[in-house]
Write an enzyme that holds these catalytic residues in place. Structure first.
Site, PDB file in Angstrom:
ATOM      1  N   TYR A  11       0.742  -1.188  -0.072  1.00  0.00           N
ATOM      2  CA  TYR A  11      -0.039   0.001   0.104  1.00  0.00           C
ATOM      3  C   TYR A  11       0.849   1.382  -0.090  1.00  0.00           C
ATOM      4  O   TYR A  11       0.889   1.844  -1.045  1.00  0.00           O
ATOM      5  CB  TYR A  11      -0.871   0.038   1.084  1.00  0.00           C
ATOM      6  CG  TYR A  11      -1.663   1.216   1.449  1.00  0.00           C
ATOM      7  CD1 TYR A  11      -2.403   1.896   0.408  1.00  0.00           C
ATOM      8  CD2 TYR A  11      -1.954   1.619   2.712  1.00  0.00           C
ATOM      9  CE1 TYR A  11      -3.166   2.835   0.804  1.00  0.00           C
ATOM     10  CE2 TYR A  11      -2.733   2.684   3.080  1.00  0.00           C
ATOM     11  CZ  TYR A  11      -3.126   3.487   2.026  1.00  0.00           C
ATOM     12  OH  TYR A  11      -3.915   4.627   2.244  1.00  0.00           O
ATOM     13  N   ILE A  12       1.606   1.515   1.025  1.00  0.00           N
ATOM     14  CA  ILE A  12       2.398   2.750   0.891  1.00  0.00           C
ATOM     15  C   ILE A  12       3.557   2.598   0.073  1.00  0.00           C
ATOM     16  O   ILE A  12       3.885   3.485  -0.540  1.00  0.00           O
ATOM     17  CB  ILE A  12       3.016   2.765   2.373  1.00  0.00           C
ATOM     18  CG1 ILE A  12       1.627   2.962   3.502  1.00  0.00           C
ATOM     19  CG2 ILE A  12       3.774   4.516   2.563  1.00  0.00           C
ATOM     20  CD1 ILE A  12       1.974   3.146   5.112  1.00  0.00           C
ATOM     21  N   ASN A  32       7.929  -9.876  -2.304  1.00  0.00           N
ATOM     22  CA  ASN A  32       7.493 -11.102  -2.330  1.00  0.00           C
ATOM     23  C   ASN A  32       5.954 -11.462  -2.553  1.00  0.00           C
ATOM     24  O   ASN A  32       5.752 -12.611  -2.818  1.00  0.00           O
ATOM     25  CB  ASN A  32       7.751 -11.923  -0.989  1.00  0.00           C
ATOM     26  CG  ASN A  32       6.863 -11.352   0.006  1.00  0.00           C
ATOM     27  OD1 ASN A  32       5.882 -10.723   0.152  1.00  0.00           O
ATOM     28  ND2 ASN A  32       7.346 -11.843   1.221  1.00  0.00           N
ATOM     29  N   ALA A  74       7.491  -5.557   5.457  1.00  0.00           N
ATOM     30  CA  ALA A  74       7.305  -5.819   6.927  1.00  0.00           C
ATOM     31  C   ALA A  74       5.785  -6.201   6.973  1.00  0.00           C
ATOM     32  O   ALA A  74       4.784  -6.203   6.076  1.00  0.00           O
ATOM     33  CB  ALA A  74       7.594  -4.513   7.769  1.00  0.00           C
ATOM     34  N   TYR A 140       4.411  -5.408  16.977  1.00  0.00           N
ATOM     35  CA  TYR A 140       4.654  -4.494  16.047  1.00  0.00           C
ATOM     36  C   TYR A 140       5.522  -3.361  16.196  1.00  0.00           C
ATOM     37  O   TYR A 140       6.409  -3.267  15.557  1.00  0.00           O
ATOM     38  CB  TYR A 140       3.339  -4.151  15.329  1.00  0.00           C
ATOM     39  CG  TYR A 140       3.483  -3.133  14.169  1.00  0.00           C
ATOM     40  CD1 TYR A 140       3.962  -3.403  13.143  1.00  0.00           C
ATOM     41  CD2 TYR A 140       2.743  -1.765  14.266  1.00  0.00           C
ATOM     42  CE1 TYR A 140       4.207  -2.459  12.088  1.00  0.00           C
ATOM     43  CE2 TYR A 140       2.581  -1.026  13.255  1.00  0.00           C
ATOM     44  CZ  TYR A 140       3.558  -1.388  12.207  1.00  0.00           C
ATOM     45  OH  TYR A 140       3.740  -0.380  11.262  1.00  0.00           O
ATOM     46  N   HIS A 188      -8.129  -2.637   8.279  1.00  0.00           N
ATOM     47  CA  HIS A 188      -8.032  -1.005   8.661  1.00  0.00           C
ATOM     48  C   HIS A 188      -9.351  -0.281   8.551  1.00  0.00           C
ATOM     49  O   HIS A 188      -9.940  -0.635   7.918  1.00  0.00           O
ATOM     50  CB  HIS A 188      -6.969  -0.450   7.767  1.00  0.00           C
ATOM     51  CG  HIS A 188      -5.573  -0.868   7.745  1.00  0.00           C
ATOM     52  ND1 HIS A 188      -4.882  -1.616   6.984  1.00  0.00           N
ATOM     53  CD2 HIS A 188      -4.801  -0.538   8.924  1.00  0.00           C
ATOM     54  CE1 HIS A 188      -3.863  -2.037   7.350  1.00  0.00           C
ATOM     55  NE2 HIS A 188      -3.705  -1.372   8.560  1.00  0.00           N
ATOM     56  N   PHE A 207     -14.309  -1.036  17.736  1.00  0.00           N
ATOM     57  CA  PHE A 207     -13.521  -1.595  18.768  1.00  0.00           C
ATOM     58  C   PHE A 207     -13.302  -1.144  20.044  1.00  0.00           C
ATOM     59  O   PHE A 207     -12.393  -0.189  20.265  1.00  0.00           O
ATOM     60  CB  PHE A 207     -12.256  -1.994  18.310  1.00  0.00           C
ATOM     61  CG  PHE A 207     -12.306  -2.997  17.275  1.00  0.00           C
ATOM     62  CD1 PHE A 207     -13.131  -3.838  16.977  1.00  0.00           C
ATOM     63  CD2 PHE A 207     -11.152  -3.045  16.156  1.00  0.00           C
ATOM     64  CE1 PHE A 207     -13.299  -4.660  15.747  1.00  0.00           C
ATOM     65  CE2 PHE A 207     -11.253  -3.854  14.916  1.00  0.00           C
ATOM     66  CZ  PHE A 207     -12.317  -4.835  14.907  1.00  0.00           C
ATOM     67  N   ARG A 220      -6.990   8.749  16.367  1.00  0.00           N
ATOM     68  CA  ARG A 220      -5.894   8.610  15.739  1.00  0.00           C
ATOM     69  C   ARG A 220      -5.710   9.684  14.776  1.00  0.00           C
ATOM     70  O   ARG A 220      -6.630  10.531  14.323  1.00  0.00           O
ATOM     71  CB  ARG A 220      -6.052   7.195  14.698  1.00  0.00           C
ATOM     72  CG  ARG A 220      -6.231   5.895  15.467  1.00  0.00           C
ATOM     73  CD  ARG A 220      -5.037   5.686  16.117  1.00  0.00           C
ATOM     74  NE  ARG A 220      -5.023   4.542  16.855  1.00  0.00           N
ATOM     75  CZ  ARG A 220      -5.076   4.353  17.951  1.00  0.00           C
ATOM     76  NH1 ARG A 220      -5.437   5.335  18.913  1.00  0.00           N
ATOM     77  NH2 ARG A 220      -5.108   3.087  18.672  1.00  0.00           N
TER      78      ARG A 220
HETATM   79  N1  UDP Z   1     -11.029   0.131  14.365  1.00  0.00           N
HETATM   80  C1  UDP Z   1     -12.457  -0.184  14.425  1.00  0.00           C
HETATM   81  N2  UDP Z   1     -13.101  -1.214  13.819  1.00  0.00           N
HETATM   82  C2  UDP Z   1     -12.288  -1.799  12.775  1.00  0.00           C
HETATM   83  C3  UDP Z   1     -11.027  -1.496  12.416  1.00  0.00           C
HETATM   84  C4  UDP Z   1     -10.460  -0.441  13.396  1.00  0.00           C
HETATM   85  O1  UDP Z   1     -12.870   0.431  15.453  1.00  0.00           O
HETATM   86  O2  UDP Z   1     -12.965  -2.619  12.075  1.00  0.00           O
HETATM   87  C5  UDP Z   1     -10.382   1.051  15.401  1.00  0.00           C
HETATM   88  C6  UDP Z   1      -8.795   0.464  15.901  1.00  0.00           C
HETATM   89  O3  UDP Z   1      -9.297  -0.139  17.016  1.00  0.00           O
HETATM   90  C7  UDP Z   1      -8.222   1.876  15.878  1.00  0.00           C
HETATM   91  C8  UDP Z   1      -8.819   2.743  14.639  1.00  0.00           C
HETATM   92  O4  UDP Z   1     -10.045   2.370  14.269  1.00  0.00           O
HETATM   93  O5  UDP Z   1      -8.602   2.544  17.165  1.00  0.00           O
HETATM   94  C9  UDP Z   1      -7.624   2.621  13.526  1.00  0.00           C
HETATM   95  O6  UDP Z   1      -7.291   1.254  13.424  1.00  0.00           O
HETATM   96  P1  UDP Z   1      -6.475   0.819  11.999  1.00  0.00           P
HETATM   97  O7  UDP Z   1      -6.432  -0.741  12.044  1.00  0.00           O
HETATM   98  O8  UDP Z   1      -7.097   1.465  10.686  1.00  0.00           O
HETATM   99  O9  UDP Z   1      -5.083   1.486  12.179  1.00  0.00           O
HETATM  100  P2  UDP Z   1      -3.906   1.415  13.460  1.00  0.00           P
HETATM  101  O10 UDP Z   1      -4.423   2.220  14.548  1.00  0.00           O
HETATM  102  O11 UDP Z   1      -4.009  -0.373  13.975  1.00  0.00           O
HETATM  103  O12 UDP Z   1      -2.637   1.460  12.683  1.00  0.00           O
END
Ligand code: UDP
Length: 328
Positions: A11-12, A32, A74, A140, A188, A207, A220
């Site tokens: 992606y990036i 890969n 990665a 990670y 994501h 979440f 975020r």
């Molecule tokens: N998140 C969520 N539901 C989802 C996917 C992500 O609530 O189906 C939340 C996740 O817990 C985080 C934010 O969205 O707080 C961004 O998550 P993402 O996986 O996009 O990126 P990360 O912060 O892990 O790099």
């Protein structure tokens, strides 16, 4: 001189290759294709393989007079890293070890490394700056921090100059719609929300809504993938100009909650996007917001697409036109 981009089909990585090509750089990609896509490749030359394949790395460094590597290859999922930490140590730490060893052998001078906000863990200050404590809350972030530290020691010993870019949340797609985000399975937030708008999912799971934030959901700092690409180009330029190794945050300095992101996606797609609360995801800090003053001051980095609306618009353009991603 040609640049080697590892993970240049991801992606990036693919957006950075596109950006480098627009700047007339010669780009060699090593990927890969486990997660990357052949159709996302804009490189002059492509090698399929792993970082641990020392013969392949020898071939690449013998065949091309590469002075710099931009290293994306990665594993990068917080949740997965908690479940499979050893995969992350193997692919991230060991993978980079093999790459850097070959770089030292072939006297490749410069490395731009794809690091992460996850190196900080739960922030002690907001916005986070580069001198804040780094105490990762998931494997990670831990593996990326281990690599940053390894690179520090390699500078003194082998003269390898590096810039580590700690990204916050990458989002969006090529504004012209040529490439975009396509992960299987998708984890994501923004692409998942857009899959609901496309009718590919019924609803989005939030979440956790019991975090210490205004609406209870995680906050975020989202950053457009083409602005990340620009920063890699500027970092490389800085190394080539003879500057010292360094670490930079890349974010917009503005936080959005999960609920605010979903609302923005509703506004842009016109779809109601049903959402329901589910348990917290392991390893997620409540708030991550970057101070990117240092990147702005020293790299001259000015994001072209700082608004969440722009990121969602570009992502929506890609997903709408390619509902099956690169398979379509
Ligand atoms: N998140 C969520 N539901 C989802 C996917 C992500 O609530 O189906 C939340 C996740 O817990 C985080 C934010 O969205 O707080 C961004 O998550 P993402 O996986 O996009 O990126 P990360 O912060 O892990 O790099």
């Amino acid at each position: 001189m040609p640049i080697l981009v590892t993970g240049g089909a991801g992606y990036i990585g693919s957006h950075t290759v596109l950006y480098l090509k627009e700047k007339n750089e010669e780009v060699i990609v090593l990927d890969n294709l486990q997660k990357g896509h052949k159709k996302a490749l804009f490189a002059d030359k492509f090698y399929e393989g792993n970082l641990s394949d020392s013969k392949l790395l020898d071939t690449i460094f013998f065949n091309h007079s590469i002075d710099a590597v931009i290293h994306f290859a990665a594993n990068s999922l917080v949740g997965e890293s908690v479940e499979k930490p050893l995969d992350y140590y193997e692919n991230n730490v060991l993978g980079t070890f093999h790459l850097v060893k070959k770089m030292a052998e072939h006297q490749v001078q410069y490395l731009v490394f794809s690091s992460t906000a996850a190196t900080y863990g739960d922030p002690v200050n907001l916005p986070i700056n580069e001198n804040d404590p780094t105490i990762p809350t998931n494997p990670y972030g831990e593996t990326k921090l281990a690599i940053e530290r390894m690179l520090k020691w390699c500078e003194g010993a082998y003269g390898l100059k590096s810039i580590c870019l700690r990204y916050f949340n990458a989002a969006g797609a090529d504004p012209d719609g040529r490439i975009g985000e396509d992960h299987t399975p998708e984890t994501h937030l923004i692409p998942i929300v857009l899959q609901v708008a496309l009718g590919q999912r019924e609803k989005v799971a939030i979440f956790g809504d019991d975090y210490p934030t205004a609406d209870g959901t995680c906050i975020r700092d989202y950053i457009h993938v083409m602005d990340l690409a620009q920063a890699h180009y500027l970092a490389l330029k800085r190394l080539r100009e003879g500057h010292e190794s360094n670490v930079y945050n890349l974010g917009n300095g503005t936080g959005f909650s999960v609920k605010e992101v979903i609302e923005t996606c509703r506004n842009i797609t016109g779809h109601p996007i049903p959402a329901e609360t589910s348990p917290r995801r392991a390893g997620d800090p409540a708030v991550l917001i970057a101070s990117s003053e240092k990147a702005r001051d020293e790299l001259g980095w000015v994001p072209d697409y700082p608004l969440l609306e722009q990121m969602v618009e570009h992502a929506w353009k890609w997903h709408h036109q390619h509902p099956s991603g690169f398979k379509g």
